[in-house]
Design an enzyme around this catalytic site. Structure first.
Site, PDB file in Angstrom:
ATOM      1  N   CYS A  87      -5.162  14.343 -49.143  1.00 25.95           N
ATOM      2  CA  CYS A  87      -4.005  14.716 -48.453  1.00 25.95           C
ATOM      3  C   CYS A  87      -3.746  13.691 -47.293  1.00 25.95           C
ATOM      4  O   CYS A  87      -3.133  14.090 -46.339  1.00 25.95           O
ATOM      5  CB  CYS A  87      -3.995  16.095 -47.960  1.00 25.95           C
ATOM      6  SG  CYS A  87      -4.213  17.331 -49.244  1.00 25.95           S
ATOM      7  N   HIS A 132      -3.694  13.544 -41.889  1.00 27.64           N
ATOM      8  CA  HIS A 132      -3.376  14.366 -42.853  1.00 27.64           C
ATOM      9  C   HIS A 132      -2.185  14.406 -43.086  1.00 27.64           C
ATOM     10  O   HIS A 132      -1.178  14.629 -42.000  1.00 27.64           O
ATOM     11  CB  HIS A 132      -4.272  15.512 -42.420  1.00 27.64           C
ATOM     12  CG  HIS A 132      -4.494  16.594 -43.732  1.00 27.64           C
ATOM     13  ND1 HIS A 132      -3.183  17.678 -44.013  1.00 27.64           N
ATOM     14  CD2 HIS A 132      -5.164  16.890 -44.437  1.00 27.64           C
ATOM     15  CE1 HIS A 132      -3.649  18.132 -45.155  1.00 27.64           C
ATOM     16  NE2 HIS A 132      -4.883  17.951 -45.395  1.00 27.64           N
ATOM     17  N   GLN A 187     -10.454  19.714 -38.636  1.00 29.36           N
ATOM     18  CA  GLN A 187     -11.592  19.416 -38.750  1.00 29.36           C
ATOM     19  C   GLN A 187     -12.459  19.221 -37.318  1.00 29.36           C
ATOM     20  O   GLN A 187     -13.542  19.755 -37.337  1.00 29.36           O
ATOM     21  CB  GLN A 187     -11.764  17.712 -39.482  1.00 29.36           C
ATOM     22  CG  GLN A 187     -11.366  17.764 -40.730  1.00 29.36           C
ATOM     23  CD  GLN A 187     -11.968  18.324 -41.765  1.00 29.36           C
ATOM     24  OE1 GLN A 187     -13.012  18.797 -41.730  1.00 29.36           O
ATOM     25  NE2 GLN A 187     -11.003  18.586 -42.833  1.00 29.36           N
ATOM     26  N   LYS A 190     -11.487  26.916 -42.730  1.00 30.70           N
ATOM     27  CA  LYS A 190     -12.676  25.699 -42.685  1.00 30.70           C
ATOM     28  C   LYS A 190     -13.348  26.225 -41.576  1.00 30.70           C
ATOM     29  O   LYS A 190     -14.396  25.503 -41.419  1.00 30.70           O
ATOM     30  CB  LYS A 190     -11.617  24.408 -42.173  1.00 30.70           C
ATOM     31  CG  LYS A 190     -10.933  23.803 -43.311  1.00 30.70           C
ATOM     32  CD  LYS A 190     -10.325  22.530 -42.955  1.00 30.70           C
ATOM     33  CE  LYS A 190      -9.377  22.103 -44.253  1.00 30.70           C
ATOM     34  NZ  LYS A 190      -8.389  21.022 -44.040  1.00 30.70           N
ATOM     35  N   ASP A 229      -4.233  17.891 -34.177  1.00 31.81           N
ATOM     36  CA  ASP A 229      -4.489  18.554 -35.411  1.00 31.81           C
ATOM     37  C   ASP A 229      -6.016  18.750 -35.222  1.00 31.81           C
ATOM     38  O   ASP A 229      -6.856  17.720 -35.605  1.00 31.81           O
ATOM     39  CB  ASP A 229      -4.145  17.568 -36.484  1.00 31.81           C
ATOM     40  CG  ASP A 229      -4.780  18.382 -37.848  1.00 31.81           C
ATOM     41  OD1 ASP A 229      -5.475  19.204 -38.172  1.00 31.81           O
ATOM     42  OD2 ASP A 229      -4.451  17.318 -38.841  1.00 31.81           O
TER      43      ASP A 229
HETATM   44  C1  LIG Z   1      -7.454  20.833 -44.058  1.00 35.62           C
HETATM   45  C2  LIG Z   1      -6.536  19.856 -43.031  1.00 35.62           C
HETATM   46  C3  LIG Z   1      -5.345  20.278 -42.579  1.00 35.62           C
HETATM   47  C4  LIG Z   1      -4.508  21.236 -43.323  1.00 35.62           C
HETATM   48  O1  LIG Z   1      -5.251  22.584 -43.161  1.00 35.62           O
HETATM   49  P1  LIG Z   1      -4.609  23.680 -44.311  1.00 35.62           P
HETATM   50  O2  LIG Z   1      -5.568  24.871 -43.929  1.00 35.62           O
HETATM   51  O3  LIG Z   1      -4.506  23.449 -45.654  1.00 35.62           O
HETATM   52  O4  LIG Z   1      -3.309  24.191 -43.560  1.00 35.62           O
HETATM   53  C5  LIG Z   1      -4.700  19.477 -41.858  1.00 35.62           C
HETATM   54  N1  LIG Z   1      -5.561  18.270 -41.063  1.00 35.62           N
HETATM   55  C6  LIG Z   1      -6.750  18.247 -41.268  1.00 35.62           C
HETATM   56  C7  LIG Z   1      -7.430  17.243 -40.580  1.00 35.62           C
HETATM   57  C8  LIG Z   1      -7.375  18.780 -42.273  1.00 35.62           C
HETATM   58  O5  LIG Z   1      -8.555  18.579 -42.778  1.00 35.62           O
END
Ligand SMILES: *Cc1c(COP(=O)(O)O)cnc(C)c1O
Length: 401
Positions: A359, A120, A200, A223, A197
């Site tokens: 993104c 992302h 998800q 999320k 990260d």
């Molecule tokens: C949504 C997402 C992000 C960014 O999260 P934000 O809440 O917009 O800062 C980063 N990495 C992954 C894999 C995502 O799905």
């Protein structure tokens, strides 16, 4: 089989969208919220707002207690060793930017940062920009045809020059678990730091930072069925000690005079200014709600829905899945159909899915795709949502062909 979600009625947002004829299949972008979270958010304000970590008065003490209780719940959810290892930020994006700034002094020209081809933007651009500032090399781990980081190639790319590995646990485009534990072990063997990260991954039953063995883990409240405006950054105690402070002001200060100041260690030293008090407290309510569910039932329900989604897509002519998704979502294109046109026709029929580059523009470019449609699931989705999606999809494809 109807595939009903026993939790659907806990989410007023889903009920409201139902009443409007909207089918919400975009939970990977942001999730709907349980009533318990709304009650907590309103309850904080309705019982008297106060700032945290400052006041001695009763409302201030109450707010601070609830705020710190949320930190404890996050630590428990992620299985951190201590709540001192949890920093509240604005989101995953801010957490990763904090790291790219805070770790900058550890890098020297020629050092390498290793990321993967599926990242992302939030887990690519902060490292890319750090590399440009410092004369570092950004190394990109390639994917195999399923959409998984190729471990054999990764093992040759992670080298003594690697100073940091930054990798997504679960891709928001490919819906595939990545071999994060193995990658972290490779990085550790070279003395490199590791950043995961988890934006998800944290949603789907794998959220044990100690089992992963990472130095840092970033994710977002919104999320995770919590309010927006709050991000989580886990850092292993020894890793946090290497971070330089990045925003200044408020209670992050230990001691200040006109020319100098000293700062608190993590977590408070990285939470300058007034935080998102109500949202942090309400995130605690979301985590309580999630912790109260039968985890195996949630995972089973999501898996059954996902299987039905994949079966429905593969039963239709001309649909090309991107990679081989394992959980929660599927991204696809349709031969000779522009995904923006398809998205438009789905939207007109009340189907809320995501279209575009998600993104992850470099990933889509590397696949030769201008865009894709993504269907993503939350624990409140049910079989009827998928039925409505497929009816709308068939109608749209008939019109477009
Ligand atoms: C949504 C997402 C992000 C960014 O999260 P934000 O809440 O917009 O800062 C980063 N990495 C992954 C894999 C995502 O799905």
């Amino acid at each position: 089989m109807p595939l009903n979600s026993p939790w659907r009625t806990d989410f007023p947002g889903i009920q409201a969208l139902d009443a409007e004829g909207q089918t919400y299949l975009d939970s990977a972008a942001t999730a709907q919220k349980p009533q318990a979270m709304l009650d907590s958010l309103l309850g904080y304000y309705a019982s008297g707002a106060a700032n945290v970590h400052r006041a001695q008065h009763l409302p201030g003490e109450r707010a601070t207690r609830a705020f710190e209780a949320s930190r404890g719940k996050v630590a428990q959810w992620l299985n951190a060793a201590s709540s001192e290892e949890i920093i509240f930020t604005r989101g995953t994006t801010e957490s990763l930017n904090l790291l790219a700034y805070g770790l900058e002094p550890l890098f020297a020209a020629g050092d390498e940062i290793v990321v993967s081809a599926l990242e992302h933007h939030a887990n690519l651009l902060p490292w890319q920009q750090l590399a440009l500032r410092r004369g570092l090399k950004l190394v990109i781990m390639p994917l195999d045809s399923c959409g998984q980081i190729d471990l054999a190639q990764a093992a040759t790319l992670i080298s003594p020059r690697t100073r940091l590995l930054a990798v997504s646990q679960l891709s928001n485009v490919l819906g595939r678990w990545q071999p994060v534990r193995e990658l972290i072990a490779l990085a550790q063997a070279q003395g490199a730091l590791s950043v995961v990260d988890g934006a998800q991954g944290v949603l789907h039953g794998r959220h044990d930072v100690q089992a992963l063995g990472c130095d840092f883990y970033a994710c977002s409240s919104h999320k995770l069925y919590g309010p927006d405006g709050v991000g989580l950054l886990y850092g292993r105690g020894t890793a946090l000690a290497q971070l330089r402070h990045w925003q200044f002001g408020g209670e992050m200060v230990l001691e200040a005079d006109y020319q100098h100041a000293r700062f608190r260690p993590a977590p408070l030293g990285f939470e300058a200014g007034t935080p998102a008090i109500s949202s942090v407290i309400a995130l605690g309510a979301s985590l309580d709600y999630l912790a109260g569910l039968d985890q195996a039932a949630v995972i089973g329900h999501e898996a059954a829905l996902h299987a039905r989604l994949l079966a429905g897509l593969s039963a239709r002519d001309g649909i090309q899945l991107i990679g081989e998704p394992q959980v929660a979502l599927a991204s696809f294109t349709v031969a000779e159909v522009h995904s923006a046109d398809l998205a438009h026709l789905l939207t007109e029929q009340g189907i809320a899915v995501r279209a575009g580059h998600h993104c992850a523009m470099p990933l889509l470019k590397s696949l030769g795709l201008p865009g894709a449609i993504r269907v993503s699931l939350g624990l409140y989705n049910d079989g009827a949502d998928l039925t409505r999606f497929f009816v709308a999809l068939d109608k749209a494809l008939e019109l477009l062909r």
